[in-house]
Motif scaffolding. Structure first.
Motif, short mmCIF file in Angstrom:
data_model
loop_
_atom_site.label_atom_id
_atom_site.label_comp_id
_atom_site.label_asym_id
_atom_site.label_seq_id
_atom_site.Cartn_x
_atom_site.Cartn_y
_atom_site.Cartn_z
N THR A 177 -21.65 -40.19 -0.59
CA THR A 177 -21.93 -41.63 -0.46
C THR A 177 -23.35 -41.95 -0.95
OG1 THR A 177 -22.69 -41.28 1.81
CG2 THR A 177 -20.36 -41.84 1.50
N ALA A 178 -24.05 -40.94 -1.46
CA ALA A 178 -25.41 -41.14 -1.98
C ALA A 178 -25.43 -40.89 -3.48
CB ALA A 178 -26.38 -40.19 -1.27
N ASP A 179 -26.26 -41.64 -4.20
CA ASP A 179 -26.43 -41.42 -5.64
C ASP A 179 -27.30 -40.19 -5.89
OD1 ASP A 179 -25.02 -43.75 -6.11
OD2 ASP A 179 -26.84 -45.00 -6.22
N ASN A 180 -27.27 -39.73 -7.16
CA ASN A 180 -28.11 -38.61 -7.61
C ASN A 180 -27.90 -37.35 -6.77
OD1 ASN A 180 -29.43 -40.12 -9.71
ND2 ASN A 180 -30.70 -41.11 -8.12
N TRP A 181 -26.66 -37.00 -6.61
CA TRP A 181 -26.35 -35.79 -5.87
C TRP A 181 -25.95 -34.69 -6.85
CZ3 TRP A 181 -20.86 -34.49 -5.40
CH2 TRP A 181 -20.01 -35.45 -6.00
N LEU A 182 -25.98 -33.43 -6.37
CA LEU A 182 -25.70 -32.28 -7.23
C LEU A 182 -24.36 -31.66 -6.87
CD1 LEU A 182 -29.16 -30.44 -7.25
CD2 LEU A 182 -28.14 -31.74 -9.12
N LEU A 183 -23.55 -31.37 -7.91
CA LEU A 183 -22.30 -30.65 -7.74
C LEU A 183 -22.32 -29.48 -8.70
CD1 LEU A 183 -19.46 -30.21 -6.63
CD2 LEU A 183 -18.61 -31.85 -8.33
N SER A 184 -22.39 -28.27 -8.14
CA SER A 184 -22.44 -27.04 -8.94
C SER A 184 -23.54 -27.09 -10.00
CB SER A 184 -21.08 -26.77 -9.61
OG SER A 184 -20.07 -26.61 -8.62
#
Length: 248
Positions: A177-184
């Motif tokens: 639900t937050a922007d600028n998040w990291l996935l892998s």
């Protein structure tokens, strides 16, 4: 031979003898009456050395009228002090024993902790509350958004779908639900839901599985790091299964 005749005492001799007898009789009577009374001896006229040793006992002495011996003035307080000293000593001994027991208990606890941690500091281990493990979940076709784990603005879910041609697909999705998040390791500029892992049977109804790592991080520091396992057509055709274990 001339016979000796005793002479008759003269009148003066008789008077003298009578006076002597009377005097002696009066002294004897007076002495007899004085021996049994206190008037025979003048008060304060005898010294201690006129008494035979060891003849005065408690029977002759009024103990209640005797004062305390100077050296015994502190006897009462000495008894109290001795009792207080014993009580203080006992208290100190009890406190010392409690302190020793507390130290031993602490040492025993520390020893147990050291054994449980294999000699490593507690910081080397993750608290149990930070580990989220989901038991094996079996999904039927059409189930979506089944929760697996969450951390702050991040959540992990699973879905199972069967296409119109009969192919079964399992999907593990990550939502932020937050922007600028990291996935892998990849920055996702906007909040949303993305696929973390997925697999589909290559032949309708055949078993297929896979596993992969999960690495998700939010800007506020919330994270989910771990492993997942998933598959289709088990335990029956058209089913999906999934299991995850992550730290947060």
């Amino acid at each position: 031979m001339k016979k000796f005749l005793p002479r008759r005492p003269s009148a003066s001799m008789l008077v003298a003898m009578t006076a002597l007898v009377v005097a002696l009789s009066g002294t004897a009577v007076a002495a007899t009456s004085l021996v049994s009374g206190d008037k025979l001896i003048k008060k304060g006229s005898l010294s201690g050395n006129r008494l035979r040793k060891h003849t005065i006992t408690g029977t002759q002495v009024n103990l209640n009228k005797l004062g305390k011996v100077p050296s015994a003035k502190h006897a009462d307080s000495a008894t109290t002090a001795t009792t207080a000293t014993k009580a203080t000593t006992a208290t100190s001994a009890t406190a010392a024993t409690s302190a020793v027991n507390a130290v031993n208990a602490t040492n025993a606890t520390n020893a147990t902790n050291a054994t449980n941690l294999g000699g490593q500091p507690a910081s080397a281990y993750l608290p149990a509350s930070t580990v989220q493990a989901s038991a094996m979940k079996v999904l039927t076709a059409g189930q979506t958004g089944v929760p697996l784990a969450s951390s702050g603005p991040l959540s992990l879910t699973a879905s199972c779908a069967v296409s119109g041609t009969g192919f079964t697909t399992v999907t593990i999705s990550v939502t932020s639900t937050a922007d600028n998040w990291l996935l892998s390791g990849t920055i996702e500029a906007t909040a949303g839901t993305l696929t973390a892992d997925s697999t589909t049977d290559v032949t309708v109804g055949t078993f297929r599985s896979g596993s992969d790592g999960i690495r998700v991080l939010a800007p506020n520091g919330a994270s989910m790091m771990g492993q997942d396992a998933y598959g289709v057509n088990w335990p029956a055709v058209g089913n999906c299964f999934v299991s995850t274990s992550v730290t947060t």
